[in-house]
Write an enzyme that holds these catalytic residues in place. Structure first.
Site, short mmCIF file in Angstrom:
data_model
loop_
_atom_site.label_atom_id
_atom_site.label_comp_id
_atom_site.label_asym_id
_atom_site.label_seq_id
_atom_site.Cartn_x
_atom_site.Cartn_y
_atom_site.Cartn_z
N ASP A 114 28.10 21.46 -10.71
CA ASP A 114 27.43 21.71 -12.00
C ASP A 114 25.98 22.13 -11.76
O ASP A 114 25.21 21.37 -11.19
CB ASP A 114 27.48 20.43 -12.85
CG ASP A 114 26.98 20.65 -14.28
OD1 ASP A 114 26.21 21.60 -14.52
OD2 ASP A 114 27.36 19.85 -15.16
N SER A 127 27.67 17.22 -22.68
CA SER A 127 26.33 17.53 -22.20
C SER A 127 25.31 16.60 -22.85
O SER A 127 25.38 15.39 -22.65
CB SER A 127 26.01 19.00 -22.46
OG SER A 127 24.87 19.41 -21.73
N HIS A 167 29.19 23.95 -15.44
CA HIS A 167 28.75 23.15 -16.58
C HIS A 167 29.59 23.50 -17.81
O HIS A 167 29.52 24.62 -18.32
CB HIS A 167 27.26 23.40 -16.87
CG HIS A 167 26.69 22.49 -17.91
ND1 HIS A 167 26.45 21.15 -17.67
CD2 HIS A 167 26.32 22.71 -19.20
CE1 HIS A 167 25.95 20.59 -18.75
NE2 HIS A 167 25.87 21.52 -19.70
#
Length: 395
Positions: free
Chosen positions: A333, A207, A362
């Site tokens: 996502d 991320s 995600h």
């Protein structure tokens, strides 16, 4: 079924009653059909067709040629995102690390948490892991990856950003997605000491950690090849503008946004006594954009949030990355819409490959009964093993 027969036209009243089990069978068949045709798909590998890196991945990372079967009871993107986090958090025990406090050039400190044999001079390859926005070495997705790494005997170290992982700030500076100076100091330290002086170094960013890694690789270009042998990026918000817009949408996306903003506010509240200006307005933030506008921009010298997001975004920088880097993204996502993934740029790249699954959310990628054995972990393990056994991928 009285409600059904009472509403039938008189011309149908003589027909037999529809059995309850047939309705269940019909619904079940519809669900299974939808799952098999819409959820279970082969991932797409976006990379130059004739590149040596693509050949390396196809020959040594077999999972990329397999269909991704998302967990049947939660294959929707936000369910993957939420349930993966909850299950990992409640089923995976904390990892026992060896902690090293690393002092930075400006007097700041961060924690390096080591996993693996307690021998800094060993020649085994080293995996450096960068957590997400407010994550640390005990974040649930990091524990999942480290559990998989531990099972394979990998030597790993997790970088806890300033102010995170139980380490207090020593200077009035935290971290942000566009700034990779701290990462650069850690990489140099590892390369200059026996930790990774003469052994392959693989860096994995998740991320926001993926943004940090990507920006480091893009900023250093060819020079980075002398320090990092291979990179891996998981669930990165490629286009920060579109990612922010996505999590500001009404509904569960907005709740995820609020959760992230609350985590940022809590982190700032713990270290606010180090800040040379009033941060009370930032502590009232309810979205990530508000927090970045009120705090991150001010701390790192950006005139506004647009300038910061332009510096942090990664989708326009693939051509600058020269280290072979495998990226794992999900088409659904909630933090990154499909049209923001730089597929066309990846198809032209000989150094960056983006593996795109149809589902996964995600940092979700749930397809196993137990955390630590899911698709994300299998891609991670197979890729790292390939680099360890075959050496730096040729590009």
């Amino acid at each position: 079924m009285d409600w059904l027969t009472s509403t039938l036209p008189r011309s149908l009243e003589g027909f037999p009653e529809i059995p309850r089990w047939s309705m269940g069978l019909l619904l079940g068949t519809g669900f299974v059909t939808y799952y098999l045709y819409e959820a279970v798909k082969l991932p797409t590998l976006a990379c130059s067709q004739n590149s040596k890196f693509r050949e390396f991945l196809e020959n040594h990372v077999p999972v990329i040629r397999e269909k991704f079967w998302p967990t049947v009871w939660c294959f929707e993107s936000r369910l993957q995102t939420v349930f993966a986090s909850v299950l990992r958090q409640h089923t995976l025990p904390d990892i026992e690390y060896r902690r090293q406090i690393f002092r930075l050039k400006d007097g700041g400190e961060l924690a390096l948490d080591w996993l693996g044999p307690d021998d800094s001079s060993m020649k085994d390859p080293l995996v450096l892991v960068l957590p997400g926005l407010t994550g640390n070495s005990q974040a649930e997705y990091i524990k999942s990856l480290m559990r998989a790494a531990q099972a394979q005997g990998f030597r790993c170290v997790v970088l806890n950003n300033r102010g995170l992982g139980g380490v207090d700030l020593k200077t009035p500076r935290t971290y942000c997605a566009s700034n990779s100076e701290d990462l650069g100091e850690v990489v140099d330290h590892l390369r200059e000491t026996d930790c990774a002086k003469n052994t392959p170094l693989i860096v994995v960013g998740i991320s926001m950690g993926g943004l940090m890694l990507g920006n480091y690789l893009a900023a250093h270009g060819e020079e980075a090849k002398d320090k990092i042998d291979a990179g891996m990026i998981i669930s990165v918000p490629w286009d920060v503008f579109k990612a922010t817009e996505s999590i500001e949408q009404f509904g569960l996306n907005r709740l995820l946004n609020y959760h992230l903003a609350t985590s940022l506010v809590k982190t700032l509240d713990r270290v606010k006594h180090h800040m040379p200006w009033d941060v009370e307005e930032a502590l009232k933030s309810t979205t990530v954009r508000q927090f970045d506008s009120r705090f991150t921009c001010k701390q790192f010298g950006y005139t506004d949030v647009d300038e910061y997001y332009s510096a942090a975004t990664l989708h326009t920088k693939l051509d600058r990355i020269k280290v072979p880097t495998l990226c794992l993204s999900a088409a659904d996502d909630p933090f990154q819409p499909l049209d923001a993934i730089p597929v066309d740029a990846a198809h032209k790249s000989e150094h960056v490959a983006i593996l795109i699954t149809a589902r996964g959310g995600h940092i979700g990628f749930m397809d196993a009964l137990r955390p630590g054995e899911d698709y994300m972990c299998r891609v991670f393990v197979q890729y790292v093993e390939a680099v360890m056994k075959k050496g730096k991928p040729e590009v």
